[in-house]
Design a protein around this motif. Structure first.
Motif, short mmCIF file in Angstrom:
data_model
loop_
_atom_site.label_atom_id
_atom_site.label_comp_id
_atom_site.label_asym_id
_atom_site.label_seq_id
_atom_site.Cartn_x
_atom_site.Cartn_y
_atom_site.Cartn_z
N UNK A 190 0.86 -1.18 0.00
CA UNK A 190 0.00 0.00 0.00
C UNK A 190 0.89 1.23 0.00
N UNK A 191 0.34 2.33 -0.54
CA UNK A 191 1.16 3.53 -0.74
C UNK A 191 1.40 4.26 0.57
N UNK A 192 0.51 4.09 1.53
CA UNK A 192 0.62 4.82 2.79
C UNK A 192 -0.08 4.04 3.89
N UNK A 193 0.16 4.46 5.12
CA UNK A 193 -0.54 3.84 6.24
C UNK A 193 -2.04 4.07 6.12
N UNK A 194 -2.81 3.13 6.66
CA UNK A 194 -4.27 3.28 6.70
C UNK A 194 -4.64 3.86 8.05
N UNK A 207 1.24 -1.30 4.36
CA UNK A 207 1.74 -0.39 5.40
C UNK A 207 0.86 -0.52 6.65
N UNK A 208 1.29 0.03 7.78
CA UNK A 208 0.54 -0.17 9.03
C UNK A 208 -0.86 0.46 9.01
N UNK A 209 -1.67 -0.04 9.92
CA UNK A 209 -2.95 0.58 10.23
C UNK A 209 -2.76 1.38 11.51
N UNK A 210 -3.20 2.62 11.49
CA UNK A 210 -3.04 3.48 12.67
C UNK A 210 -4.43 3.73 13.26
N UNK A 211 -4.58 3.31 14.50
CA UNK A 211 -5.87 3.46 15.17
C UNK A 211 -5.90 4.79 15.91
N UNK A 269 -10.85 -5.39 11.70
CA UNK A 269 -10.22 -5.91 10.48
C UNK A 269 -10.20 -7.43 10.53
N UNK A 270 -10.60 -8.05 9.44
CA UNK A 270 -10.57 -9.51 9.37
C UNK A 270 -9.84 -9.91 8.10
N UNK A 304 0.73 -4.82 10.54
CA UNK A 304 1.29 -3.92 11.55
C UNK A 304 0.17 -3.00 12.04
N UNK A 305 0.03 -2.92 13.33
CA UNK A 305 -0.97 -2.02 13.90
C UNK A 305 -0.29 -1.02 14.83
#
Lengths: 225, 251
Positions: free
Chosen positions: B75-79, B110-114, B122-123, B139-140
């Motif tokens: 992915x181009x950037x973190x979610x 890329x990571x997911x940022x909460x 997410x599943x 990565x979270x």
């Protein structure tokens, strides 16, 4: 009689070898993650809602009897990425099966011993033992949930010299959580009867998995896990 | 009033042998771009600042790797998981990955940022044929710098050759009792996994390996190994997962 059977099964003095295990508490003490009653409570709450919930649902499903023990054991493997914890779960499963066969003789338990000579994960055996003792799936779930916090709490008294009154208070304050986890686990076990083991919770605790391998590699330790 | 304006998007990609992509269809918030890959291997990037699930949104991503095909997805950037106004249901982000016989998937987003106040579930469901290969990294990051996280639940379910290989769910943030205690995350703010499935690991299983005090590489029951790591931040987490990747020879 069944209420007494639950007390017996959940008693730390039941001769199934659990006293030799700290449920990850020894490594957490060593790493400074458990230092007193407050951090012990946070550790136990997290363990209860992760590994405890997963174990409780496996126990409830085994007690309900709708899913074969071998399938539950495979589900337990998929939920246990640490080989040290898989080995511990099987060792405790073998010890519990031996104690349960002597305590509540049942052809079903004999068959499990014969069909799975390497042993099954302890929560699966706990559910089968509960079934042989005439208990219900929720009883098995509650026993597994209780064990998931009782082990670390008792161990921490020895590891930190924690006041036993403080340690027991930690467990007592988790009573509501224990009931909720047992309810969730029992509902999931019902689901698994219809949908298979995919319906069982897979709640995981990264630090328990990471620390278990470090602990298993230590030459000197007070508890086996 | 934004509570009613929920996003629902389903993006699909299918990789065929020789680097072909017979299906490459983004939708709404999920845009897919073919990017330069190695010969014989298709590479796809999930792009855009649009990949931002708000509480209440529902995103789906489906990737199929046909037998003998190879696909890399990044992915181009973190979610960023952001709070949605008025939404009561968590956002959902469902990823379904299927890899056929002899196929290979490298799934390296890329990571997911909460973000504080957000709620995301997410599943990721992976179905692998017996001879399929997989490298998958998750990565979270729990909160932006100095911020408490939102509610983030991630589940990774992997079936290999028709049997369960790995099933892990992690819940962090408000509503997840004890998540920040010493059994689960212990005050860390980044957590991740790297899963490698390769028939070669059946012949020569990985040995358990400590990657520092907060990461470990372990063999699973099956031709697979998992790196589990927690770290203070995203950068340190990536370093631990990269060490695991190097130890497994999948860099």
């Amino acid at each position: 009689m069944t209420a007494a059977a639950l007390l017996l099964l959940a008693d730390g003095r039941f001769p199934a070898g659990a006293h030799a295990h700290s449920g990850g508490a020894e490594e957490a003490v060593r790493a400074g993650r458990i230092t007193g009653p407050e951090t012990l409570a946070a550790f136990c709450r997290g363990r209860l809602h992760t590994a405890g919930l997963t174990a409780a649902a496996l126990a409830a499903a085994a007690c309900a009897g709708a899913v074969p023990p071998g399938a539950l054991d495979a589900a337990a493997d998929a939920r246990t990425p640490s080989p040290a914890l898989r080995a511990t779960a099987r060792r405790l499963g073998r010890q519990l099966l031996r104690a349960a066969r002597a305590t509540w003789p049942a052809p079903e338990l004999d068959a499990v011993a014969r069909d799975h000579p390497g042993g099954l994960h302890q929560p699966v055996v706990l559910g089968l033992a509960a079934r042989a003792a005439g208990l219900a799936p929720r009883d098995a779930a509650l026993a597994a949930a209780y064990e998931s916090v009782g082990g670390p709490t008792t161990a921490t008294v020895r590891l930190l010299g924690l006041d036993p009154f403080d340690a027991t208070a930690v467990t007592a304050r988790l009573a509501g959580d224990l009931d909720r986890v047992a309810d969730l686990a029992t509902a999931a076990a019902d689901d698994a009867a219809a949908r298979g083991t995919d319906a069982l919770p897979a709640a995981s605790a990264p630090l328990l998995d990471i620390a278990a391998e470090a602990h298993a590699a230590r030459p000197v330790r007070l508890f086996a896990s | 009033m934004n509570g009613g304006a929920r996003v629902s998007a389903h993006a699909r990609v299918t990789a065929a042998p020789g680097g072909a992509l017979p299906v490459l269809r983004g939708e709404g918030a999920l845009a897919l771009r073919r990017t330069r890959g190695e010969p014989g291997r298709a590479q796809v990037t999930v792009v855009g600042a649009m990949s931002v699930p708000l509480t209440g949104d529902s995103l789906r991503l489906t990737a199929v790797v046909e037998p003998g095909a190879a696909l890399s997805v990044t992915s181009a950037a973190a979610t960023l998981a952001l709070p949605g106004q008025g939404a009561r249901e968590p956002a959902t982000y469902d990823t379904e990955l299927t890899v056929g016989e002899g196929g290979e998937l490298r799934w390296l987003p890329e990571p997911v940022i909460s973000v504080r106040g957000s709620a995301l579930r997410m599943t990721t469901r992976v179905t692998l044929a017996a001879t399929a290969r997989l490298v998958l990294r998750e990565q979270q990051v729990l909160g932006r710098a100095g911020e408490e996280p939102g509610s983030l639940t991630t589940r990774l379910v992997v079936a290999h050759g028709g049997r369960a290989l790995l099933d892990q769910e992690l819940a962090c943030g408000p509503g997840a009792p004890g998540w920040d205690g010493g059994a689960v995350i212990g005050g860390h703010r980044a957590v991740g996994q790297l899963l490698v499935v390769d028939p070669a690991l059946a012949e020569k299983p990985a040995e358990p390996l400590a990657l520092g005090a907060t990461a470990v590489l372990t063999p699973l029951v099956g031709p697979a190994a998992l790196v589990t790591a927690v770290a203070p931040d995203a950068l340190a987490l990536r370093g631990l997962l990269d060490r695991g990747a190097a130890a497994l020879g999948v860099v």
